[in-house]
Design an enzyme around this catalytic site. Structure first.
Site, PDB file in Angstrom:
ATOM      1  N   GLU A   1      37.946  36.240  53.645  1.00 45.79           N
ATOM      2  CA  GLU A   1      39.504  37.039  52.840  1.00 45.79           C
ATOM      3  C   GLU A   1      40.574  38.328  53.652  1.00 45.79           C
ATOM      4  O   GLU A   1      40.328  38.251  54.896  1.00 45.79           O
ATOM      5  CB  GLU A   1      39.190  37.707  51.757  1.00 45.79           C
ATOM      6  CG  GLU A   1      38.185  38.750  52.023  1.00 45.79           C
ATOM      7  CD  GLU A   1      38.266  40.146  51.257  1.00 45.79           C
ATOM      8  OE1 GLU A   1      39.526  40.815  51.014  1.00 45.79           O
ATOM      9  OE2 GLU A   1      37.367  40.719  50.979  1.00 45.79           O
TER      10      GLU A   1
ATOM     11  N   LYS B   1      30.866  46.837  45.741  1.00 45.90           N
ATOM     12  CA  LYS B   1      31.421  48.136  46.038  1.00 45.90           C
ATOM     13  C   LYS B   1      31.180  49.412  44.981  1.00 45.90           C
ATOM     14  O   LYS B   1      30.710  49.289  44.058  1.00 45.90           O
ATOM     15  CB  LYS B   1      32.563  48.244  46.001  1.00 45.90           C
ATOM     16  CG  LYS B   1      32.680  47.535  47.622  1.00 45.90           C
ATOM     17  CD  LYS B   1      34.634  48.058  47.631  1.00 45.90           C
ATOM     18  CE  LYS B   1      35.826  46.973  47.294  1.00 45.90           C
ATOM     19  NZ  LYS B   1      35.852  45.644  46.583  1.00 45.90           N
TER      20      LYS B   1
HETATM   21  N1  PSU Z   1      35.289  44.163  50.466  1.00 43.04           N
HETATM   22  C1  PSU Z   1      36.274  45.425  51.604  1.00 43.04           C
HETATM   23  N2  PSU Z   1      37.097  45.959  51.589  1.00 43.04           N
HETATM   24  C2  PSU Z   1      38.072  45.321  50.183  1.00 43.04           C
HETATM   25  C3  PSU Z   1      37.849  44.167  49.641  1.00 43.04           C
HETATM   26  C4  PSU Z   1      36.606  43.437  50.386  1.00 43.04           C
HETATM   27  O1  PSU Z   1      35.336  45.645  51.846  1.00 43.04           O
HETATM   28  O2  PSU Z   1      39.195  46.331  50.497  1.00 43.04           O
HETATM   29  C5  PSU Z   1      38.540  43.589  47.938  1.00 43.04           C
HETATM   30  C6  PSU Z   1      38.152  42.517  48.538  1.00 43.04           C
HETATM   31  O3  PSU Z   1      39.112  41.311  48.185  1.00 43.04           O
HETATM   32  C7  PSU Z   1      37.909  42.776  46.301  1.00 43.04           C
HETATM   33  C8  PSU Z   1      38.855  43.312  46.070  1.00 43.04           C
HETATM   34  O4  PSU Z   1      38.225  41.706  46.374  1.00 43.04           O
HETATM   35  O5  PSU Z   1      38.230  44.416  47.321  1.00 43.04           O
HETATM   36  C9  PSU Z   1      38.491  43.967  44.876  1.00 43.04           C
HETATM   37  O6  PSU Z   1      39.294  44.683  44.019  1.00 43.04           O
HETATM   38  P1  PSU Z   1      39.680  44.872  42.657  1.00 43.04           P
HETATM   39  O7  PSU Z   1      38.022  45.888  42.478  1.00 43.04           O
HETATM   40  O8  PSU Z   1      41.308  45.499  42.268  1.00 43.04           O
HETATM   41  O9  PSU Z   1      39.308  43.515  42.014  1.00 43.04           O
END
Ligand code: PSU
Ligand code: MN
Length: 294
Positions: free
Chosen positions: A17, A152
């Site tokens: 990604e 996360k």
């Molecule tokens: N993994 C990481 N750093 C990130 C992400 C994933 O180590 O920034 C990103 C991914 O693209 C994931 C996004 O889809 O964070 C999720 O964002 P949200 O919680 O706004 O959906």
């Protein structure tokens, strides 16, 4: 293009990604980490396909130059989830694709395996804010395999696992019966373990054989020496949440805000962990991609 050729020749391909380097990782390490991930895949005999959006057009297999451009300081890269892709196309935006957008684009291109850092999920307090990542819903409907360091740890992990179950997403731990917590190895939640890359590939094959359309989420814990001390983690995260509440941070800005706060408050310690999580996931994704074409 090189990704289409690799797929046609049944060579192993791993999708990566781009939000992780446009919005997740602190500059200037972001671009270095993105290019290093690609190199590690090539070194293990796998074709890397970093996915992002340039001039409104989704690109499966960004060039080094495009990765440098999207990750450059002050470059107007938009964080693009699945639903943002049509707007980006109409308006000619540049952007980093999240797990949800990347999974769709990878699947359409015929790529079966995808590596990220940590998946999005249910935010703490979601019962009043309704903030739940689009990653979850997308994984419910796209038969891809994602390697991630769990979800996360800034999220509500037990609630996220409940939602993943409801949505029919297949969740396994890579050589561990405990779901990983991104910055920390163990989220405290149980999961079924797969013992090898071959076994993870077997799970994906069995899913396809059953005609199931959901993703396989392989939770891969960060190396023990790279995890953040859980006590420091909890303290700094509490601060980050307070800061987010005080500034009224919400919507798609929330996750980047929390990660950035963690990275600054730990003086780069959590950034190092984030990089280690990502590298570990890229390595496991490579092995699974190799097992799938074997
Ligand atoms: N993994 C990481 N750093 C990130 C992400 C994933 O180590 O920034 C990103 C991914 O693209 C994931 C996004 O889809 O964070 C999720 O964002 P949200 O919680 O706004 O959906
Ligand atoms: Mn959100």
């Amino acid at each position: 293009d090189f990704v289409r050729e690799a797929i046609a020749a049944r060579r192993p391909v791993v999708a990566l990604e781009s939000t992780i380097f446009t919005h997740g990782l602190t500059r200037p390490r972001n671009v270095e980490v993105a290019l290093d991930a690609e190199q590690r895949l090539r070194d293990s005999g796998v074709v890397p396909a970093t996915i992002g959006v340039v001039d409104g057009t989704p690109i499966v297999g960004l060039s080094e130059q495009q990765i440098r451009m999207l990750g450059a300081d002050d470059f107007p890269a938009v964080k693009l989830g699945l639903r943002d892709l049509p707007v980006a196309a109409a308006k000619g935006w540049h952007g980093g694709t999240t797990v949800s957008a990347t999974a769709l684009l990878a699947h359409r291109a015929g790529i079966a395996v995808f590596a990220t850092g940590g998946l999005g999920g249910v935010h703490r307090g979601a019962s009043s804010t309704f903030d739940e990542s689009a990653d979850l819903v997308v994984l419910a409907t796209l038969p891809i395999l994602v390697v991630s360091g769990g979800v996360k740890s800034v999220l509500d992990i037990p609630a996220t696992l409940e939602r993943l179950e409801t949505l029919g997403v297949i969740v396994v731990g890579y050589r561990t019966p405990r779901f990983p917590g991104f910055y920390v190895r163990d989220s405290g939640c149980d999961v079924d373990a797969v013992e090898s890359a071959q076994q993870a590939a077997e799970v994906a094959r069995a899913r396809d054989g059953l005609g199931l359309r959901s993703a396989v989420l392989v939770g891969n814990p960060v190396a023990a020496e790279a995890q953040i001390d859980p006590e420091l983690h909890d303290r700094v995260l509490a601060e980050a949440e307070r800061a987010a509440a005080e500034t009224g941070m919400r919507g798609k800005a929330l996750t980047p805000f929390l990660l950035d706060h963690m990275h600054r408050a730990t003086e780069g310690r959590s950034l190092g962990t984030n990089v280690a999580v990502y590298r570990g996931n890229v390595a496991v994704a490579a092995e699974i991609a190799l097992a799938l074409v074997a």
